[in-house]
Design a protein around this motif. Structure first.
Motif, mmCIF file in Angstrom:
data_model
loop_
_atom_site.group_PDB
_atom_site.id
_atom_site.type_symbol
_atom_site.label_atom_id
_atom_site.label_comp_id
_atom_site.label_asym_id
_atom_site.label_seq_id
_atom_site.Cartn_x
_atom_site.Cartn_y
_atom_site.Cartn_z
ATOM 1 N N LEU A 1 -5.322 -6.704 6.306
ATOM 2 C CA LEU A 1 -4.934 -5.487 5.589
ATOM 3 C C LEU A 1 -5.335 -5.487 4.115
ATOM 4 O O LEU A 1 -5.672 -4.422 3.580
ATOM 5 N N PRO A 2 -5.313 -6.639 3.402
ATOM 6 C CA PRO A 2 -5.730 -6.588 1.994
ATOM 7 C C PRO A 2 -7.141 -6.033 1.808
ATOM 8 O O PRO A 2 -7.365 -5.197 0.917
ATOM 9 N N ALA A 3 -8.100 -6.472 2.617
ATOM 10 C CA ALA A 3 -9.467 -5.959 2.491
ATOM 11 C C ALA A 3 -9.516 -4.477 2.822
ATOM 12 O O ALA A 3 -10.235 -3.699 2.179
ATOM 13 N N CYS A 4 -8.752 -4.072 3.837
ATOM 14 C CA CYS A 4 -8.704 -2.663 4.235
ATOM 15 C C CYS A 4 -8.225 -1.783 3.085
ATOM 16 O O CYS A 4 -8.899 -0.822 2.682
ATOM 17 N N LEU A 5 -7.072 -2.113 2.531
ATOM 18 C CA LEU A 5 -6.478 -1.255 1.495
ATOM 19 C C LEU A 5 -7.197 -1.387 0.159
ATOM 20 O O LEU A 5 -7.233 -0.424 -0.620
ATOM 21 N N GLU A 6 -7.766 -2.548 -0.112
ATOM 22 C CA GLU A 6 -8.558 -2.701 -1.335
ATOM 23 C C GLU A 6 -9.719 -1.721 -1.344
ATOM 24 O O GLU A 6 -10.085 -1.178 -2.399
ATOM 25 N N SER A 7 -10.291 -1.455 -0.174
ATOM 26 C CA SER A 7 -11.464 -0.584 -0.101
ATOM 27 C C SER A 7 -11.124 0.899 -0.236
ATOM 28 O O SER A 7 -12.016 1.723 -0.419
ATOM 29 N N VAL A 8 -9.816 1.245 -0.157
ATOM 30 C CA VAL A 8 -9.422 2.658 -0.279
ATOM 31 C C VAL A 8 -8.355 2.850 -1.361
ATOM 32 O O VAL A 8 -7.664 3.876 -1.377
ATOM 33 N N LYS A 9 -8.235 1.897 -2.266
ATOM 34 C CA LYS A 9 -7.183 1.992 -3.287
ATOM 35 C C LYS A 9 -7.391 3.183 -4.214
ATOM 36 O O LYS A 9 -6.456 3.601 -4.907
ATOM 37 N N TRP A 10 -8.580 3.759 -4.225
ATOM 38 C CA TRP A 10 -8.883 4.927 -5.045
ATOM 39 C C TRP A 10 -8.423 6.230 -4.405
ATOM 40 O O TRP A 10 -8.464 7.300 -5.035
ATOM 41 N N ALA A 11 -7.996 6.185 -3.129
ATOM 42 C CA ALA A 11 -7.578 7.411 -2.434
ATOM 43 C C ALA A 11 -6.330 7.995 -3.080
ATOM 44 O O ALA A 11 -5.566 7.298 -3.759
ATOM 45 N N ASP A 12 -6.108 9.287 -2.858
ATOM 46 C CA ASP A 12 -4.951 9.960 -3.446
ATOM 47 C C ASP A 12 -3.650 9.578 -2.758
ATOM 48 O O ASP A 12 -2.572 9.700 -3.344
ATOM 49 N N GLU A 13 -3.742 9.134 -1.518
ATOM 50 C CA GLU A 13 -2.537 8.786 -0.763
ATOM 51 C C GLU A 13 -2.918 7.799 0.331
ATOM 52 O O GLU A 13 -3.954 7.948 0.991
ATOM 53 N N ILE A 14 -2.077 6.783 0.518
ATOM 54 C CA ILE A 14 -2.257 5.830 1.610
ATOM 55 C C ILE A 14 -0.979 5.817 2.439
ATOM 56 O O ILE A 14 0.110 5.546 1.924
ATOM 57 N N ILE A 15 -1.110 6.141 3.716
ATOM 58 C CA ILE A 15 0.013 6.162 4.649
ATOM 59 C C ILE A 15 -0.113 4.950 5.572
ATOM 60 O O ILE A 15 -1.151 4.751 6.211
ATOM 61 N N VAL A 16 0.931 4.133 5.643
ATOM 62 C CA VAL A 16 0.974 3.002 6.567
ATOM 63 C C VAL A 16 2.151 3.203 7.513
ATOM 64 O O VAL A 16 3.300 3.302 7.073
ATOM 65 N N LEU A 17 1.847 3.294 8.810
ATOM 66 C CA LEU A 17 2.876 3.375 9.838
ATOM 67 C C LEU A 17 2.905 2.031 10.559
ATOM 68 O O LEU A 17 1.941 1.662 11.235
ATOM 69 N N ASP A 18 3.991 1.315 10.398
ATOM 70 C CA ASP A 18 4.085 -0.069 10.875
ATOM 71 C C ASP A 18 4.993 -0.165 12.099
ATOM 72 O O ASP A 18 5.992 0.543 12.202
#
Length: 276
Positions: A19-36
């Motif tokens: 997950l760190p690599a995944c979210l690092e690549s989209v940290k510029w997005a306006d919103e990140i939704i994680v459903l766990d």
């Protein structure tokens, strides 16, 4: 209209490693939704580190779970990522440019470059394209039991830069996945009333190997490409072998076992991929 805001949505379960690599690549997005699905590792710690909006629910199937995450997004333009995927730097630039200029299509497919055991795909390998960036007003996630994906009513075009996938980092993981996936697809194939199963088991796997190794140019990946193509052909065989097994259980039950054979623990339940 230019400068479209973007929501990224990801479903997770014990993905702390990728997950760190995944979210690092989209940290510029306006919103990140994680459903766990109630992870027990550090998945939620990672998600909070990147400012994700987190919710949890029990896993209800690949398609319904992703649709639930999509429903939680607030922007019209959304990007679906799996927790073991990451945008390449070039794809990040390409996506941001599309959103800044204003999308000219309703959805965008992108090539996925796989990690194949000990190496990444050779750039000359024919990669599969996946629809991941789309206007959610034009579509939703389908209800496929395993390979759930967005389906939209509108125009779709392709981007050129790759999406990285770290889902099959060794042979053990690959074989585990095809075993689980092939069991998960039995009920769907029963529902679709597939016929000619025995012929498919004989003919389709070798044709699939040729398609994978030669036509998709897996030979460029050396021994990793050969191993991957053999396992992929076995996956095709396994899907239909388990479907055939389902029908044999339904037809004969225990009728082909000796009358005096005692019941065994761990009896396989046809169509579930599970043992009792």
């Amino acid at each position: 209209m230019a400068n479209k805001p973007l929501s990224v949505f990801v479903t997770t379960y014990n993905n702390g490693r990728t997950l760190p690599a995944c979210l690092e690549s989209v940290k510029w997005a306006d919103e990140i939704i994680v459903l766990d699905s109630f992870s027990t590792d550090d998945t939620l710690v990672v998600a909070r580190r990147y400012g994700a909006l987190i919710s949890q629910q029990m896993f209800i199937g690949y398609g319904p779970q992703k649709q639930s995450a999509l429903t939680a997004t607030t922007h019209d333009w959304v990007l679906l990522l799996d927790a073991d995927e990451a945008l390449s730097p070039d794809l990040q630039k390409e996506l941001r440019q599309v959103l800044a200029d204003g999308p000219v299509a309703d959805g965008y497919e992108m090539p996925r470059q796989e990690q194949m055991f000990w190496r990444m795909y050779h750039p000359g390998t024919r990669m599969n394209y996946y629809l991941r960036l789309f206007d959610k007003r034009k579509g939703l996630i389908d209800d496929m039991p395993i390979h759930a994906a967005p389906k939209i009513q509108g125009s779709v075009t392709r981007l050129s830069s790759p999406l990285y996938h770290y889902g099959e980092t060794n042979i053990h993981t690959k074989v585990e996945k095809i075993n689980a996936y092939s069991s998960g697809l039995v009920a769907d194939k029963v529902r679709k009333h597939r016929w000619g199963i025995r012929l498919i088991m004989i003919v389709y796997p070798p044709l699939f190997f040729i398609r994978s190794y030669l036509f998709k140019r897996n030979f460029l990946n050396g021994w990793a490409g050969l191993i991957n193509s053999v396992i992929a052909a076995f996956y095709v065989f396994l899907k239909y072998a388990k479907l055939y097994e389902h029908y044999q259980f339904a037809k004969y039950g225990k009728g082909l076992l000796p009358d005096d054979a005692p019941p065994l623990p761990g009896e396989y339940q046809p169509g579930t991929g599970e043992e009792t």
